[in-house]
Design a protein around this motif. Sequence first.
Motif, PDB file in Angstrom:
ATOM      1  N   TYR A 136      59.784  44.185  31.620  1.00 51.94           N
ATOM      2  CA  TYR A 136      60.775  44.986  30.905  1.00 51.94           C
ATOM      3  C   TYR A 136      61.416  45.959  31.889  1.00 51.94           C
ATOM      4  CZ  TYR A 136      59.353  43.004  26.487  1.00 51.94           C
ATOM      5  OH  TYR A 136      59.127  42.108  25.471  1.00 51.94           O
ATOM      6  N   ASP A 137      62.748  46.057  31.823  1.00 46.64           N
ATOM      7  CA  ASP A 137      63.450  46.912  32.782  1.00 46.64           C
ATOM      8  C   ASP A 137      64.604  47.696  32.177  1.00 46.64           C
ATOM      9  OD1 ASP A 137      65.046  44.676  32.356  1.00 46.64           O
ATOM     10  OD2 ASP A 137      65.557  44.401  34.475  1.00 46.64           O
ATOM     11  N   ILE A 138      64.748  47.650  30.852  1.00 45.21           N
ATOM     12  CA  ILE A 138      65.773  48.420  30.145  1.00 45.21           C
ATOM     13  C   ILE A 138      65.129  49.148  28.978  1.00 45.21           C
ATOM     14  CG2 ILE A 138      67.854  48.324  28.694  1.00 45.21           C
ATOM     15  CD1 ILE A 138      68.671  45.792  30.157  1.00 45.21           C
ATOM     16  N   ALA A 139      65.479  50.412  28.807  1.00 45.98           N
ATOM     17  CA  ALA A 139      65.129  51.150  27.592  1.00 45.98           C
ATOM     18  C   ALA A 139      66.392  51.790  27.034  1.00 45.98           C
ATOM     19  CB  ALA A 139      64.082  52.220  27.877  1.00 45.98           C
ATOM     20  N   LEU A 140      66.660  51.538  25.768  1.00 43.80           N
ATOM     21  CA  LEU A 140      67.711  52.240  25.034  1.00 43.80           C
ATOM     22  C   LEU A 140      67.009  53.140  24.029  1.00 43.80           C
ATOM     23  CD1 LEU A 140      69.459  50.090  26.373  1.00 43.80           C
ATOM     24  CD2 LEU A 140      70.687  49.817  24.210  1.00 43.80           C
ATOM     25  N   ILE A 141      67.220  54.424  24.156  1.00 38.16           N
ATOM     26  CA  ILE A 141      66.546  55.408  23.300  1.00 38.16           C
ATOM     27  C   ILE A 141      67.597  56.054  22.418  1.00 38.16           C
ATOM     28  CG2 ILE A 141      65.140  57.503  23.278  1.00 38.16           C
ATOM     29  CD1 ILE A 141      64.416  56.577  26.273  1.00 38.16           C
ATOM     30  N   ASN A 142      67.492  55.818  21.121  1.00 35.33           N
ATOM     31  CA  ASN A 142      68.456  56.351  20.164  1.00 35.33           C
ATOM     32  C   ASN A 142      67.828  57.471  19.347  1.00 35.33           C
ATOM     33  OD1 ASN A 142      70.890  54.661  20.449  1.00 35.33           O
ATOM     34  ND2 ASN A 142      69.505  53.001  19.871  1.00 35.33           N
TER      35      ASN A 142
END
Length: 224
Positions: free
Chosen positions: A113-119
Amino acid sequence: MDGELFPRTGREVAPGAVHLPDWLGGDLGRELLEACRDWARPPAGLRTVRTPGGGTMTSRQVCLGWHWYPYRYARTAVDGDGSPVKAFPAWLDELGRRAASDALGADAATAAYDIALINFYGADARMGMHRDGDERSDAPVVSLSLGDTCVFRFGNTESRTRPYVDVELRSGDLFVFGGASRLAYHGVPRVYAGTAPPELGLTGRLNITLRVSGFAAGTGTVGE
């Protein structure tokens, strides 16, 4: 919640889509929250996302590893302050792989895993039905919830309309979708304000979404 007549149990919502309640323990949840607070600070911090049509998303977002903006990825916060995107930490990859394995089996977590989208969702924030289709990998998407409870609407791969299933996601819940459901439409039509665990010290809802990019190392902007 404490004192419930029937405990919440994990279930497969659709083929390849699994909800595991209370997956995040209290200590890990608090550690993740503190990390999110650090990531939300400038540079390349929490921002309002603007759509190509001129609208704005009601949730606010910060990215790690790759910066997402409609509908592509970049190495800098091109629709924010222009700073380089924050690094994606190795421990978050480990968390994502463990989550995918727990939900879908050991074979589900084969890529990093290499992307995090934090909403961040305030009381009036919503998320329209959409697909996570800007990556070049079919690895499962890992979604972690902290704070207020929400209605998570999980649909089909063909359209934003029915059939769909509404799932209640509470603080600490894990939702993973891959395989036949990797490109299913999903959204958040409602947040229940004031339902976050008091000991968490969070007003609102945080959703931490982990993805595998499939992008070549060192590339710049990727997308349509």
